[in-house]
Structure formats: C-alpha cells, structure tokens
Design a protein around this motif. Structure first.
Motif, mmCIF file in Angstrom:
data_model
loop_
_atom_site.group_PDB
_atom_site.id
_atom_site.type_symbol
_atom_site.label_atom_id
_atom_site.label_comp_id
_atom_site.label_asym_id
_atom_site.label_seq_id
_atom_site.Cartn_x
_atom_site.Cartn_y
_atom_site.Cartn_z
ATOM 1 N N ILE A 96 0.839 -1.196 0.000
ATOM 2 C CA ILE A 96 0.000 0.000 0.000
ATOM 3 C C ILE A 96 0.877 1.250 0.000
ATOM 4 C CG2 ILE A 96 -1.654 1.342 1.349
ATOM 5 C CD1 ILE A 96 -2.814 -1.349 2.341
ATOM 6 N N GLN A 97 1.888 1.251 0.866
ATOM 7 C CA GLN A 97 2.786 2.404 0.951
ATOM 8 C C GLN A 97 3.592 2.584 -0.334
ATOM 9 O OE1 GLN A 97 2.885 4.593 3.390
ATOM 10 N NE2 GLN A 97 1.371 3.510 4.640
ATOM 11 N N LYS A 99 2.582 1.853 -3.249
ATOM 12 C CA LYS A 99 1.644 2.007 -4.363
ATOM 13 C C LYS A 99 1.698 0.805 -5.299
ATOM 14 C CE LYS A 99 1.906 7.080 -4.117
ATOM 15 N NZ LYS A 99 0.870 7.082 -3.099
ATOM 16 N N PRO A 102 -1.528 -4.632 -3.103
ATOM 17 C CA PRO A 102 -1.517 -5.331 -1.812
ATOM 18 C C PRO A 102 -2.486 -6.507 -1.741
ATOM 19 C CG PRO A 102 -2.848 -3.371 -1.646
ATOM 20 C CD PRO A 102 -2.299 -3.382 -3.046
ATOM 21 N N ILE A 129 -9.264 -3.172 1.206
ATOM 22 C CA ILE A 129 -8.645 -3.045 -0.123
ATOM 23 C C ILE A 129 -9.688 -3.261 -1.210
ATOM 24 C CG2 ILE A 129 -6.931 -4.045 -1.684
ATOM 25 C CD1 ILE A 129 -5.321 -4.791 0.894
ATOM 26 N N ASP A 132 -11.846 -0.185 -1.531
ATOM 27 C CA ASP A 132 -11.139 0.872 -2.255
ATOM 28 C C ASP A 132 -11.197 0.649 -3.764
ATOM 29 O OD1 ASP A 132 -10.491 2.221 0.041
ATOM 30 O OD2 ASP A 132 -8.469 1.378 0.201
#
Length: 293
Positions: A96-97, A99, A102, A129, A132
């Motif tokens: 996630i961090q 990009k 995940p 996730i 999103d």
C-alpha cells in the motif's frame, strides 16, 4: 569467507539477529542481505528466518518496495513457514505504501491467519482493499463472515467493525434503510463498543445528507440523549437543528442551535449556525433575540 564459509554465514546471521533485537534495522538489513544473498545455503535451517528478518528490517526502515520483494521471496520459497501470516500482512501494508498491489498478500494473510482476532483483522484489511477498488460485493461477503463469526470461530472484538463497514457499503449503495439497520445493530448488540456512538451518528447523518429530515432529526435526538457529551455532539446539534427546521420545527431547531453556540463557540459549525439562528429569529419576528446573537 573462503576458508570457512559456513562459519562466516553464522556470523552474518547472528549479527543480523542481534541487530534486530536491538532495533538497529539498518545494520540488520545490511548483514542479513549478505547472509541471504550468498551464504544461506550453508545454514538451511536458518535460511527462512534470515530472509524474514531481512524483509522485516527493510520494512521497519520504511523501504517499502524493497521489503515487499524480500517478503515475497520468503513467502514463495518457504510456504507456510512459521511467520508466513505476519510476512503476508506486512507485505500487504508495505505494498500500500509503495503504491503496489496489496490484494494478493492481503488475501494470503486472510487464509494463513490464526483463528479468532488475527483472522478477523486480516479479513478486514482485505475487505478494505476490496472496498477501495469498488469491489463491494466481494468485500461484503468477507465482512459478513467476521460480523457473524463464521470465519473466526465466533464473535470477536472486530465484529462491530465488520458490521460498521457493511453499513458503509449499504450507504454507498444508497440503501439508507439497510445502512441504518446495520449501524443501529451495533448500538443494540455492542452498546459499550467505541463504534456504537459513531454508528448512531452515521445513521443520522446519512438520512440528513439524503434529505430524510424527520428520520435524521429522530436519530440525532437519540444520539443526543444517549451521549450528551459525545464526540460528535457539535455536529449533531448543527445537523439536527437544520433537520428540525426543514421538517417544520423551528422552535426546537432554535433550541438546538442555541445549545451549540453556548457549548461549542469554537466549533467550525458555529459561525454558520449563528447566521442561521439570526435568520430563524427574524422569521419568527424575534428581533431582539436576533440582535443579541
């Protein structure tokens, strides 16, 4: 290195573990990278641990993409190793961090997580996730198994969170009745959970946003009665007063707004409320009160 590579490998591995214990993550990643890149074959029993702690040390330094690559090596090389669930979870968060993607790691973490609280946490991460990505039906299916405990061996402390997220999905679909039902079930089933307060507020807020003034004001009133010093009280007094006014109850709206102005003079909602309060007084012909405000 050349005369006794096994002994050298042991020194790198041991130094790496010592650095991990001390929280010296840069040192740990440096020496463990040497162990994992060319010497792990000399200590096969320690190889998976060296790989895991290499990935962890990179993760702790915020080197997200590098840590994902090393976690991936660990997960693919030693399937179902003792720390596979932790590795998959960390890889998902690091992705996630970075990009990256995940979801594969989060899905793996859900399948590897121990029954109970840990599995609930993993499923909620995976569901977040999916939400999103607007895969609401997939997220809904997963969350339902945490909400009712079927995936976790019983109700867990994460069950209210799962219900809350199911309500948010319903709200996204503009199914206000279903969203309210789910949010209020948290209040009814888990009244001491920290989410219970927010759930009632969200139930009221979504009716307010959609123009359901009567139901919004009723739920805002329920919140106000249950949490007279609640975290959302200023917003409740603001929105509830507006809903009451739009529903034709100007007198009660004025009382709510007066309370907001008295209790929360620094609230972002107060300036607009004062203007509306003046307007409400004028419409009632109460000009002295309007001037007082």
């Amino acid at each position: 290195k050349k005369t006794d590579p096994a002994a050298f490998a042991l020194t790198r591995y041991s130094a790496g573990l010592c650095a991990v214990r001390e929280g010296s993550w840069s040192t740990a990643s440096g020496v463990l990278a040497v162990f994992c890149s060319g010497y792990r074959q000399y200590l096969p029993a320690y190889a998976p641990w060296g790989q895991y702690y290499l990935a962890l040390s990179l993760y702790r330094q915020g080197k997200w993409a590098e840590s994902v690559a090393e976690f991936s090596t660990y997960l693919n090389t030693w399937k179902n190793h003792q720390f596979s669930w932790q590795a998959a979870t960390s890889a998902a968060l690091a992705s996630i961090q970075a990009k990256g993607d995940p979801l594969p790691y989060a899905t793996l973490a859900s399948s590897l997580a121990p029954m109970g609280e840990d599995r609930a946490a993993s499923i909620i991460l995976e569901s977040s996730i999916l939400i999103d990505r607007k895969r609401l039906s997939d997220a809904e299916t997963l969350l339902a198994t945490v909400a009712d405990g079927t995936a976790t061996g019983g109700i867990t402390s994460k069950s209210p969170r799962a219900v809350f997220m199911l309500a948010e999905i319903a709200a996204r679909r503009r199914d206000s009745g279903r969203a309210e039902e789910l949010w209020l079930s948290i209040r009814d089933r888990y009244p001491k959970d920290p989410l219970a307060e927010e759930a009632v507020y969200r139930a009221a807020e979504q009716w307010y946003v959609s123009g359901g003034w009567k139901r919004a004001s009723s739920l805002f009133a329920s919140y106000r009665q249950t949490w007279p010093k609640g975290r959302f009280l200023d917003s409740v007094l603001r929105g509830g007063g507006d809903a009451l006014l739009r529903d034709g109850n100007a007198d009660l709206a004025i009382l709510w707004w007066e309370e907001l102005a008295a209790k929360y003079p620094s609230s972002p909602a107060t300036p607009r409320t004062l203007a509306d309060l003046v307007s409400a007084y004028r419409k009632k012909g109460e000009f002295p009160n309007a001037l007082r405000v």
